[in-house]
Design an enzyme around this catalytic site. Structure first.
Site, PDB file in Angstrom:
ATOM      1  N   HIS A   1       0.872  -1.184   0.000  1.00 10.11           N
ATOM      2  CA  HIS A   1       0.000   0.000   0.000  1.00 10.11           C
ATOM      3  C   HIS A   1       0.910   1.237   0.000  1.00 10.11           C
ATOM      4  O   HIS A   1       0.938   2.019   0.958  1.00 10.11           O
ATOM      5  CB  HIS A   1      -0.900  -0.023   1.234  1.00 10.11           C
ATOM      6  CG  HIS A   1      -2.100   0.857   1.136  1.00 10.11           C
ATOM      7  ND1 HIS A   1      -2.339   1.695   0.057  1.00 10.11           N
ATOM      8  CD2 HIS A   1      -3.153   1.055   1.997  1.00 10.11           C
ATOM      9  CE1 HIS A   1      -3.459   2.346   0.251  1.00 10.11           C
ATOM     10  NE2 HIS A   1      -3.975   1.982   1.413  1.00 10.11           N
TER      11      HIS A   1
ATOM     12  N   ASP B   1      -3.036  -1.287  11.895  1.00  8.86           N
ATOM     13  CA  ASP B   1      -3.981  -1.410  10.781  1.00  8.86           C
ATOM     14  C   ASP B   1      -5.056  -2.390  11.205  1.00  8.86           C
ATOM     15  O   ASP B   1      -4.886  -3.155  12.171  1.00  8.86           O
ATOM     16  CB  ASP B   1      -3.235  -1.893   9.529  1.00  8.86           C
ATOM     17  CG  ASP B   1      -4.109  -1.952   8.283  1.00  8.86           C
ATOM     18  OD1 ASP B   1      -5.136  -1.250   8.248  1.00  8.86           O
ATOM     19  OD2 ASP B   1      -3.768  -2.708   7.352  1.00  8.86           O
TER      20      ASP B   1
ATOM     21  N   CYS C   1      -4.144   3.764   9.183  1.00  7.86           N
ATOM     22  CA  CYS C   1      -4.528   4.133   7.819  1.00  7.86           C
ATOM     23  C   CYS C   1      -6.037   4.148   7.606  1.00  7.86           C
ATOM     24  O   CYS C   1      -6.496   4.622   6.564  1.00  7.86           O
ATOM     25  CB  CYS C   1      -3.846   3.217   6.802  1.00  7.86           C
ATOM     26  SG  CYS C   1      -4.388   1.502   6.863  1.00  7.86           S
TER      27      CYS C   1
END
Length: 306
Positions: A128, A224, A263
């Site tokens: 990512h 995350d 994120c």
């Protein structure tokens, strides 16, 4: 030569710094850069659901003077089984760049090999990288630098965020620690690539199983979601990863000025507590905004290098 951004180490340390410098300048002068004036079109393809990625690229391309062409891959090109090579050749003759959020890394590699225009990884199962650029921009804003700082990531160390933190953080000269239980450790090949980069930039990388040890003295603590799109075994994953939860107790081990990154989307009470997410250490909302600025800078830089 056409430049692409398919994984974090597609940028050298010097190039990454250029993009981050440009992102900071663009944030100060949000409407002062128009490389896609015309407007030129940028295809933004989504094979997976998206909120922040869709909004930030759509907005950013418009602010760069371009026309964002948002394509739902499930119901159009990719969903009909058309070969990626054919899609790449068609799009490459009509748009100035391609942004793709998809599953397999091999798909976006194939797109880049045949498109003839810059291709940007907006998320794959392996990486990512656009998110990491935004995260590094956020770290720079808070600390004035990235080199020499320690970033601890706790949670699923085998996912795309952990892999991108290893590569992108090492490129930025950071000391990256990944804390994950057995069975959730980073890919050994990616860990080795990150170590090789760190050896050149003065950073370091390590994979641990103890979250407290990883966070000890860290300047940045990141996490995350524990259950990504399409993953099975939700209850088992939550139980396995609970020792990695970012909470007040864990943050006692971090540097006194440490910031917290996530994120998003965040699942309060799982990978992070509501108190931390909404608390004074959280830089999450700056981090989310910086997706816009970092991606604009990346697109501008790719076009200037191609």
């Amino acid at each position: 030569m056409t430049r692409h951004f398919l994984k974090d180490d597609d940028l050298t340390p010097e190039e990454q710094a250029e993009v981050l410098d440009l992102a900071a300048a663009m944030k100060k002068d949000r409407f002062g850069y128009r490389p896609f004036e015309g407007p030129q079109s940028v295809a933004v393809l989504f094979d997976k659901p998206s909120a922040r990625t869709r909004v930030s690229f759509h907005t950013g391309i418009g602010e760069l003077g371009g026309l964002p062409l948002i394509v739902d891959g499930v119901s159009t090109l990719m969903g009909r089984g058309e070969p990626t090579e054919d899609i790449a050749r068609v799009l490459g003759r009509q748009v100035s760049a391609i942004v793709w959020r998809t599953s397999g890394q091999e798909l976006i590699e194939t797109m880049a090999a045949h498109a003839g225009v810059p291709v940007v990884n907006a998320l794959t199962d392996d990486y990512h990288p656009c998110q990491i650029l935004a995260d590094l921009q956020t770290v720079r804003e808070r600390f004035g630098r990235t080199a020499g700082l320690t970033l601890a990531y706790t949670g699923d160390g085998a996912n795309n965020m952990a892999h991108s933190y290893l590569l992108g953080g090492a490129t930025a000269g950071m000391h990256v620690r990944i804390a994950a239980p057995p069975g959730y450790q980073p890919d050994a090949v990616i860990l080795g690539r990150a170590a090789a980069i760190a050896a050149r930039t003065g950073g370091s990388v390590v994979a641990l199983s103890d979250a407290a040890a990883a966070v000890q003295g860290a300047h940045v603590v990141a996490t995350d979601t524990w259950v990504s799109m399409g993953q099975d075994g939700k209850e088992r994953r939550i139980a396995d990863l609970m020792p990695c939860q970012v909470n007040d107790e864990l943050l006692e081990h971090a540097d006194a000025e440490a910031i917290v990154l996530h994120c998003l989307p965040a699942y309060r009470g799982h990978e992070i507590t509501a108190e931390v997410l909404e608390g004074p250490r959280s830089a999450v909302w700056d981090q989310a905004e910086n997706r816009l600025h970092a991606q604009k800078a990346l697109l501008h830089w790719l076009m200037s290098e191609t």
